[in-house]
Scaffold this motif. Structure first.
Motif, PDB file in Angstrom:
ATOM      1  N   PHE A  58      22.565  15.605 -15.189  1.00 47.24           N
ATOM      2  CA  PHE A  58      22.689  15.673 -16.649  1.00 47.24           C
ATOM      3  C   PHE A  58      23.199  14.337 -17.205  1.00 47.24           C
ATOM      4  N   PRO A  59      22.330  13.307 -17.286  1.00 49.78           N
ATOM      5  CA  PRO A  59      22.751  12.014 -17.829  1.00 49.78           C
ATOM      6  C   PRO A  59      23.147  12.132 -19.308  1.00 49.78           C
ATOM      7  N   GLN A  60      24.061  11.255 -19.734  1.00 51.04           N
ATOM      8  CA  GLN A  60      24.552  11.278 -21.115  1.00 51.04           C
ATOM      9  C   GLN A  60      24.234   9.961 -21.834  1.00 51.04           C
ATOM     10  N   TYR A  61      24.582   9.880 -23.123  1.00 55.40           N
ATOM     11  CA  TYR A  61      24.382   8.695 -23.967  1.00 55.40           C
ATOM     12  C   TYR A  61      22.903   8.299 -24.018  1.00 55.40           C
ATOM     13  N   LEU A  62      22.039   9.297 -24.077  1.00 55.40           N
ATOM     14  CA  LEU A  62      20.597   9.000 -24.040  1.00 55.40           C
ATOM     15  C   LEU A  62      20.101   8.408 -25.351  1.00 55.40           C
ATOM     16  N   ASP A  63      20.821   8.635 -26.455  1.00 58.00           N
ATOM     17  CA  ASP A  63      20.417   8.004 -27.717  1.00 58.00           C
ATOM     18  C   ASP A  63      20.553   6.487 -27.619  1.00 58.00           C
ATOM     19  N   THR A  64      21.636   6.035 -26.990  1.00 58.71           N
ATOM     20  CA  THR A  64      21.829   4.596 -26.789  1.00 58.71           C
ATOM     21  C   THR A  64      20.778   4.033 -25.846  1.00 58.71           C
ATOM     22  N   ILE A  80      12.825  12.808 -22.252  1.00 59.38           N
ATOM     23  CA  ILE A  80      13.690  12.544 -21.100  1.00 59.38           C
ATOM     24  C   ILE A  80      14.402  13.817 -20.669  1.00 59.38           C
ATOM     25  N   ILE A  81      15.036  14.506 -21.634  1.00 67.67           N
ATOM     26  CA  ILE A  81      15.849  15.691 -21.306  1.00 67.67           C
ATOM     27  C   ILE A  81      15.000  16.821 -20.754  1.00 67.67           C
ATOM     28  N   THR A  82      13.832  17.052 -21.354  1.00 66.69           N
ATOM     29  CA  THR A  82      13.021  18.207 -20.937  1.00 66.69           C
ATOM     30  C   THR A  82      12.147  17.929 -19.720  1.00 66.69           C
ATOM     31  N   ASN A  83      11.778  16.662 -19.503  1.00 75.14           N
ATOM     32  CA  ASN A  83      10.846  16.350 -18.407  1.00 75.14           C
ATOM     33  C   ASN A  83      11.459  15.579 -17.250  1.00 75.14           C
ATOM     34  N   HIS A  84      12.707  15.056 -17.432  1.00 76.05           N
ATOM     35  CA  HIS A  84      13.251  14.179 -16.391  1.00 76.05           C
ATOM     36  C   HIS A  84      14.729  14.442 -16.096  1.00 76.05           C
ATOM     37  N   SER A  99      22.145  26.135 -25.533  1.00 83.20           N
ATOM     38  CA  SER A  99      21.213  25.120 -25.028  1.00 83.20           C
ATOM     39  C   SER A  99      21.229  23.883 -25.917  1.00 83.20           C
ATOM     40  N   GLN A 100      21.295  24.099 -27.229  1.00 81.78           N
ATOM     41  CA  GLN A 100      21.324  22.976 -28.166  1.00 81.78           C
ATOM     42  C   GLN A 100      22.601  22.159 -28.014  1.00 81.78           C
ATOM     43  N   SER A 101      23.715  22.835 -27.719  1.00 79.74           N
ATOM     44  CA  SER A 101      24.986  22.127 -27.505  1.00 79.74           C
ATOM     45  C   SER A 101      24.887  21.212 -26.288  1.00 79.74           C
ATOM     46  N   VAL A 102      24.230  21.701 -25.229  1.00 82.22           N
ATOM     47  CA  VAL A 102      24.040  20.884 -24.025  1.00 82.22           C
ATOM     48  C   VAL A 102      23.144  19.686 -24.342  1.00 82.22           C
ATOM     49  N   PHE A 103      22.078  19.937 -25.115  1.00 83.21           N
ATOM     50  CA  PHE A 103      21.139  18.876 -25.498  1.00 83.21           C
ATOM     51  C   PHE A 103      21.869  17.762 -26.245  1.00 83.21           C
ATOM     52  N   ILE A 104      22.679  18.142 -27.219  1.00 81.99           N
ATOM     53  CA  ILE A 104      23.406  17.158 -28.030  1.00 81.99           C
ATOM     54  C   ILE A 104      24.408  16.381 -27.173  1.00 81.99           C
ATOM     55  N   ALA A 105      25.059  17.088 -26.230  1.00 81.79           N
ATOM     56  CA  ALA A 105      26.020  16.421 -25.348  1.00 81.79           C
ATOM     57  C   ALA A 105      25.326  15.358 -24.495  1.00 81.79           C
ATOM     58  N   TYR A 110      29.047  13.334 -24.072  1.00 80.52           N
ATOM     59  CA  TYR A 110      30.079  14.384 -24.153  1.00 80.52           C
ATOM     60  C   TYR A 110      31.418  13.886 -23.630  1.00 80.52           C
ATOM     61  N   GLY A 111      31.362  12.915 -22.744  1.00 87.37           N
ATOM     62  CA  GLY A 111      32.580  12.367 -22.177  1.00 87.37           C
ATOM     63  C   GLY A 111      33.187  13.212 -21.087  1.00 87.37           C
ATOM     64  N   LYS A 112      32.650  14.418 -20.919  1.00 84.94           N
ATOM     65  CA  LYS A 112      33.139  15.323 -19.871  1.00 84.94           C
ATOM     66  C   LYS A 112      31.948  15.790 -19.049  1.00 84.94           C
ATOM     67  N   CYS A 113      32.240  16.593 -18.067  1.00 80.48           N
ATOM     68  CA  CYS A 113      31.208  17.077 -17.147  1.00 80.48           C
ATOM     69  C   CYS A 113      30.346  18.147 -17.821  1.00 80.48           C
ATOM     70  N   ILE A 114      29.073  17.861 -18.026  1.00 86.63           N
ATOM     71  CA  ILE A 114      28.177  18.823 -18.671  1.00 86.63           C
ATOM     72  C   ILE A 114      27.913  20.014 -17.764  1.00 86.63           C
ATOM     73  N   GLU A 115      28.091  19.820 -16.456  1.00 90.58           N
ATOM     74  CA  GLU A 115      27.923  20.936 -15.527  1.00 90.58           C
ATOM     75  C   GLU A 115      28.785  22.131 -15.924  1.00 90.58           C
ATOM     76  N   ASN A 116      29.966  21.859 -16.527  1.00 85.41           N
ATOM     77  CA  ASN A 116      30.826  22.949 -16.991  1.00 85.41           C
ATOM     78  C   ASN A 116      30.182  23.724 -18.127  1.00 85.41           C
ATOM     79  N   MET A 117      29.460  23.030 -18.990  1.00 89.16           N
ATOM     80  CA  MET A 117      28.847  23.668 -20.156  1.00 89.16           C
ATOM     81  C   MET A 117      27.752  24.650 -19.752  1.00 89.16           C
TER      82      MET A 117
END
Length: 508
Positions: A58-64, A80-84, A99-105, A110-117
């Protein structure tokens, strides 16, 4: 530079189907010849402070990341999120809102572990410890495109076989759970083309390939989310059709567990991290079909759908469900009171000397109506005949205990000497071997209960016995002993670090 004077990267490698973003970045790093992981992160994400935990799944900061791509790039955050990434699998059974909360993170960081979400942290079903791959896919990639890449499909919990080549997936040398890990490509340093010997029964492969069909659907189809209440109601409707739930939706849990364990072999469920312990009142299958808000692993949802003979596509294409319902029955009297009284008197006349309970059986339905609605008249006309109770047979519990003890000892001996993969010695497996039900646990069978308690294996002892068996079998067959091969031979899969530690201790 763009119009604002911000530097962009000049290119991005061609992205393959089902490739993890982690793999794309690893290939970018190799092509650019970058040695510094920190420099790589700066180049791609333009983050001047530490990125915190980086997740392979679950990579983060994908907007950047996307804003830093060349102007000609058409790669979007959604693609990226849906296919990779592993997002489609782990959010498949979450509500649209979660699901949308995970997408936005993942998009914003998110700065934290998305695996928890997504519920991975508290789940009994764990992800693999190492990135996994198919040795035949790896070999074909090298021959056809000159390089290989990390695919999403092998990283799914419960993914045992490659659907294309029908061989076992293997662990690479790349640890998936270490946030400090560098970016590594699929190459001779991390993988090899050796195909592992498959010692599992053929049934395991067939079961797992059906599981993988549903997993593939989740990755390829952008499904409309269903909330958990809808999914549980869907399950109840399907169980009702199979006679495993009442018309009102009450689940016949004992029948369900029996049917589930008849469908899945226990060793396969162990590989799928979903053993159903029938000795525990709170085993996962009992809790799974209750309508509560607790997260359930997507793996277990897919196991349950497969048991029901239903594809995940059928679940998502269903528009409405019934679930539990109150059944209201309108009763229309067939006869008036006088007619019922006449019939009851006829039954009494034709059956002299019988007891009330016998009359009740003879006049089923009629007796109930009169007893409830015409009680006073019933008491006046219905004779009372006392049934002579038969004297209950006196049981010699000490003698029975001795006999049961011998049965139990013989059963344990047969289990231990049975051919093939060892079977765990538990009260239930002993009873199954003998062919008896729970009466075998009677409190007065003191010696038998004590013996069964003494010989019952804890899970660690059972694992050691399976490992010793696997080693002995491999020595007999002249196979080379490696930790990974022993792990597969014993039926544990290849990604369990705890099992690896036990094997190392056993063979040393």
């Amino acid at each position: 530079m763009d119009g604002r004077g911000r530097e962009m990267i000049n290119f991005l490698p061609l992205i393959y189907e089902d490739e993890l973003l982690f793999s794309v970045i690893s290939r970018y790093k190799q092509i650019c010849g970058m040695e510094s992981k920190r420099a790589l992160e700066m180049d791609l994400f333009k983050i001047y402070k530490r990125m915190g935990r980086k997740s392979v799944l679950f990579p983060q900061y994908l907007d950047t990341f996307v804003s830093n791509l060349p102007p000609t790039s058409k790669l979007s955050i959604k693609e990226i999120i849906t296919n990779h990434t592993m997002y489609p699998f782990y959010t498949a059974m979450l509500s649209e809102q979660k699901s949308q909360s995970v997408f936005i993170a993942m998009e914003k960081g998110y700065g934290k572990c998305i695996e928890n979400m997504v519920g991975m942290a508290g789940s009994k079903v764990k992800s693999t410890n190492y990135l996994r791959y198919c040795p035949k896919c790896y070999k074909e990639d090298l021959e056809e495109i000159g390089e290989s890449y990390w695919r999403r499909l092998p990283q799914v919990p419960g993914a045992l076989y490659c659907p294309t080549h029908k061989v076992l997936y293997k662990d690479s040398n790349v640890v998936i759970t270490d946030c400090r890990n560098d970016f590594y490509c699929v190459d001779e340093d991390t993988c090899n083309t050796e195909v592992m010997m498959d010692t599992n029964p053929n049934q395991f492969m067939l079961l797992n390939l059906r599981y993988m069909e549903n997993v593939s659907y989740l990755f390829k189809q952008h499904v409309i989310k269903k909330d958990l209440t809808f999914i549980i109601n869907f399950y109840i409707d399907r169980l009702r059709e199979r006679g495993l739930a009442s018309k009102g939706g009450k689940i016949y849990i004992e029948r369900l567990i029996e049917a589930f364990l008849s469908y899945y072999p226990s060793d396969y469920l162990e590989l799928m991290q979903s053993v159903v312990d029938i000795e525990k009142e709170a085993n996962w299958l009992r809790l799974f079909v209750r309508n509560n808000n607790k997260n359930r692993s997507p793996l277990r949802h897919l196991l349950f759908l497969q048991f029901l003979g239903i594809t995940v596509e059928e679940l998502y294409s269903t528009k409405s469900t019934t679930g539990k319902q109150t059944i209201l029955l309108k009763r229309t009297p067939l006869f008036d009171v006088e007619e019922r009284r006449k019939q009851w008197l006829m039954i009494i006349e034709k059956n002299p000397g019988v007891s009330r309970s016998q009359l009740k059986q003879i006049g089923k339905g009629l007796h109930t109506w009169i007893y409830v609605n015409d009680r006073e008249w019933y008491e006046e006309v219905t004779p009372r005949t006392r049934e002579r109770k038969q004297k209950a047979e006196i049981i010699d519990w000490e003698k029975r205990d001795e006999g049961c003890l011998e049965f139990a000892k013989s059963a344990v001996e047969r289990i231990l000497n049975a051919e093939g993969k060892p079977i765990r010695i538990t009260p239930s497996t002993i009873r199954r071997e003998i062919g008896v039900s729970r009466w075998f646990n009677h409190a007065k069978l003191l010696k038998t209960r004590q013996y069964i308690s003494d010989v019952t294996e804890d899970i660690e002892s059972y694992r050691v016995r399976k490992i010793v068996w696997a080693i002995e079998e491999m020595i007999k067959q002249g196979e080379k002993l490696t930790v990974y091969k022993i792990q597969l031979k014993a039926g544990f899969g290849g990604g369990n670090k705890g099992i690896k530690d036990i094997i190392i201790k056993t063979i040393m």
